[in-house]
Design a protein around this motif. Sequence first.
Motif, PDB file in Angstrom:
ATOM      1  N   ASP A 114       0.849  -1.202   0.000  1.00  0.00           N
ATOM      2  CA  ASP A 114       0.000   0.000   0.000  1.00  0.00           C
ATOM      3  C   ASP A 114       0.875   1.238   0.000  1.00  0.00           C
ATOM      4  O   ASP A 114       1.868   1.319   0.710  1.00  0.00           O
ATOM      5  CB  ASP A 114      -0.959   0.022   1.188  1.00  0.00           C
ATOM      6  CG  ASP A 114      -2.126   0.993   0.940  1.00  0.00           C
ATOM      7  OD1 ASP A 114      -3.236   0.507   0.642  1.00  0.00           O
ATOM      8  OD2 ASP A 114      -1.913   2.219   1.012  1.00  0.00           O
ATOM      9  N   CYS A 136     -22.092   2.440   5.287  1.00  0.00           N
ATOM     10  CA  CYS A 136     -23.134   1.413   5.336  1.00  0.00           C
ATOM     11  C   CYS A 136     -22.579   0.073   4.875  1.00  0.00           C
ATOM     12  O   CYS A 136     -22.253  -0.090   3.697  1.00  0.00           O
ATOM     13  CB  CYS A 136     -24.310   1.787   4.446  1.00  0.00           C
ATOM     14  SG  CYS A 136     -25.047   3.367   4.876  1.00  0.00           S
ATOM     15  N   GLN A 153     -15.579   3.571   7.605  1.00  0.00           N
ATOM     16  CA  GLN A 153     -14.711   2.684   6.829  1.00  0.00           C
ATOM     17  C   GLN A 153     -13.384   2.428   7.540  1.00  0.00           C
ATOM     18  O   GLN A 153     -12.858   1.320   7.501  1.00  0.00           O
ATOM     19  CB  GLN A 153     -14.484   3.297   5.436  1.00  0.00           C
ATOM     20  CG  GLN A 153     -13.628   2.445   4.528  1.00  0.00           C
ATOM     21  CD  GLN A 153     -13.722   2.858   3.066  1.00  0.00           C
ATOM     22  OE1 GLN A 153     -14.714   3.436   2.634  1.00  0.00           O
ATOM     23  NE2 GLN A 153     -12.692   2.569   2.304  1.00  0.00           N
ATOM     24  N   THR A 160      -3.441   2.418 -10.331  1.00  0.00           N
ATOM     25  CA  THR A 160      -2.195   2.509 -11.106  1.00  0.00           C
ATOM     26  C   THR A 160      -2.030   1.283 -11.985  1.00  0.00           C
ATOM     27  O   THR A 160      -1.556   1.370 -13.116  1.00  0.00           O
ATOM     28  CB  THR A 160      -0.981   2.569 -10.146  1.00  0.00           C
ATOM     29  OG1 THR A 160      -1.201   3.590  -9.187  1.00  0.00           O
ATOM     30  CG2 THR A 160       0.309   2.825 -10.883  1.00  0.00           C
ATOM     31  N   ASP A 172     -12.982  -0.953  -6.271  1.00  0.00           N
ATOM     32  CA  ASP A 172     -13.069   0.293  -7.037  1.00  0.00           C
ATOM     33  C   ASP A 172     -12.122   0.319  -8.233  1.00  0.00           C
ATOM     34  O   ASP A 172     -12.356   1.060  -9.186  1.00  0.00           O
ATOM     35  CB  ASP A 172     -12.758   1.503  -6.135  1.00  0.00           C
ATOM     36  CG  ASP A 172     -13.962   1.943  -5.308  1.00  0.00           C
ATOM     37  OD1 ASP A 172     -14.973   1.208  -5.285  1.00  0.00           O
ATOM     38  OD2 ASP A 172     -13.895   3.025  -4.683  1.00  0.00           O
ATOM     39  N   ALA A 212     -18.050  -0.384  -1.480  1.00  0.00           N
ATOM     40  CA  ALA A 212     -17.260  -1.309  -0.663  1.00  0.00           C
ATOM     41  C   ALA A 212     -17.960  -2.664  -0.552  1.00  0.00           C
ATOM     42  O   ALA A 212     -17.309  -3.712  -0.597  1.00  0.00           O
ATOM     43  CB  ALA A 212     -17.034  -0.715   0.727  1.00  0.00           C
ATOM     44  N   ASN A 213     -19.282  -2.641  -0.440  1.00  0.00           N
ATOM     45  CA  ASN A 213     -19.997  -3.914  -0.283  1.00  0.00           C
ATOM     46  C   ASN A 213     -19.774  -4.831  -1.481  1.00  0.00           C
ATOM     47  O   ASN A 213     -19.525  -6.024  -1.317  1.00  0.00           O
ATOM     48  CB  ASN A 213     -21.492  -3.660  -0.059  1.00  0.00           C
ATOM     49  CG  ASN A 213     -21.763  -3.138   1.344  1.00  0.00           C
ATOM     50  OD1 ASN A 213     -21.347  -3.753   2.327  1.00  0.00           O
ATOM     51  ND2 ASN A 213     -22.425  -2.006   1.460  1.00  0.00           N
TER      52      ASN A 213
END
Lengths: 550, 75
Positions: free
Chosen positions: A55, A68, A126, A188, A308, A321-322
Amino acid sequence: MVAEAPGVAFGYVRSADQGAPRPVRHRLVVVGAGPVGLAAAIDLGQRGVPVVLLDQDASLSEGSRAICFAKRTLEIFDRLGCGGEVAERGVSWNTGRVFFRDRELYHFDLLAEAGHHRPAFVNIQQYHVEASLLARARALGGIDIRWQHRVTAVAQDDDGVMLTVATPEGEYRLGCDWLLAADGSRSTVRTALGHTSRGQVFRDRFLIADVRMQAPFPAERWFWFDPPFHPGQSVLLHRQPEDIWRIDFQLGWDADPAAERTPERVVPRVRALLGADVPFELVWVSVYTFACQRMARFRDRRVLFAGDAAHGVSPFGARGANSGVQDADNLAWKLALVLDGAAPARLLDSYCDEREFAADENIRAATASTDFITPKSEISRIFRDAVLELAATCPFARPLVNSGRLSVPSCYAASPLNTPDGDDFTAAMAPGSPAADAPVRVAGVPAWLLDHVGGAFTLLCFGAVPAHLPDLNLTLRRVVVAPHDGTAPSGWQALEEDGTLSARCDARPGTVYLLRPDQHVAARWRAFDAARLAAAVQRATATVAELCAC
Amino acid sequence: MLNLDAGISAPDEFYAALIDAHRGLTMAESARVNARLILLLANQIGDVAVLRAALLRARDGVAGSAAPERRPDTP
Ligand SMILES: Cc1cc2nc3c(=O)[nH]c(=O)nc-3n(C[C@H](O)[C@H](O)[C@H](O)COP(=O)(O)OP(=O)(O)OC[C@H]3O[C@@H](n4cnc5c(N)ncnc54)[C@H](O)[C@@H]3O)c2cc1C
């Protein structure tokens, strides 16, 4: 702007790979320690696959993003070992209310039936979710997490992938057999390999204000169309843990994002909603625009895209995210089988088939919501307002109101991994569906079905235990529900039930389900047959020579 | 199946009522009335296949051709 940092930062640590004379080759590298990369890394780690997780940052997701988290995501987190922590820390909710101008139009219950472990949703920041995933990843071991290791270039040939990674100490090169790109919407890896995520950008802006306050609102989703306190636009209110509330104000395309972020603008908007006498503190403010888009294909030879990086949706419906966590859930077991040589690489194409289908479903739902919330022409605004006006008095108009169709798991009904029903079953829990949860008992102690299936392929038998199982070349979890004599032979987990599970599975004595490691139904029969089981497992692992793509 | 044969019990009465419903309204107000009317009638019909056929038939010959696909790739 008052930013609340989650207060978690991780130092850069030099990896031994950095000094190596030739690039070190790993089996699997995951790029991106967001919710999707972390979930995938844990899932693979639980399967014994060594993972290198890179990361670029040295902290958890900053500020206010997803809040959510859906029932299915919590069920996946249960399987990954951190569902309880997320669910307990979050605010559970099942009810949504929709208001138009100054009155309530209707409300809906997202989980109308009892007998499920997890609620329809929990709201939780999150960064708390990421913290739970990270703690789990660390506890698991075998996951080499490298903060401040930023991928800057990617190349692949038939044989493997080569990465260039930038660190505070300079660049190094890293090889791998397989690469999972979970590096977010500005991926990227996607760009480096010449791919794009295409779709529709919406001409609207939304202000997110997270405020801390003592408020009398219940833990429900409240959505206003054209409220008196924010005329002509929509507003969404959600409760988060720690007395924090998310307020989402629609601003319109012409709003000036920089000006709208200032407290001088934000505070009066919040006051208009809350009333002058409710004290509150701004915790986070940002202005967003949204797009619905996806990559054409989620696999490029040895590189897989998830979350994403692969697709994006507007947030009404909480499908970002779900759905990304469901990507990880879908991919991890397949990748592990391929890495183990237990399934051919083409099994990974089923990840594309299933999750591209899911992305389309999510994009369709999110686009429909956005079109309703932000009508794109005068006539669509006229129809939208007509629906809202009628909905106050006519029940028929309420299903047409769209303030967000909230995330539900996709059913892979057309997946090539499914064995279509040959026997007579009701539609629920058809091949491709995720297994529905149900209350069960283990030796008299209350438990949940979903804690006892999945991880590996699972044979779920009702009433009878098969006399003998075929040689399957992979681990089969064996579960028997209400065995005839109350006990199960060794190697079998016995569950008792109150009839709910049988009803949800349309099961009779003798019924057998084959569930995939991600708990989706692969096949089901009225009676056990060893040859049919073996064929269904082959089909679900893409090990049959000629797979018909029907 | 969209019914294109005569099906309204009192055609003149219906037509007069339709025009009456818009009497004294501006175009903008009429547009609101029409929108509600379409929604009410659509619910009465219910069957999405019939509604789709009616939508296609209604658009036929207006501004050239059939409805375009959703705008792809808008930046
Ligand atoms: C305002 C808002 C509200 C939202 N609400 C919801 C919601 O309620 N529910 C929901 O489900 N979703 C919601 N979403 C969407 C959700 O936040 C995203 O879908 C989710 O974060 C995607 O996770 P990810 O892991 O794919 O990507 P990200 O969370 O973006 O993580 C990507 C990671 O990759 C790292 N990275 C990027 N490039 C590189 C590189 N070159 N090298 C190394 N590392 C790299 C980044 O540092 C980051 O940690 C919302 C989003 C917004 C903006």
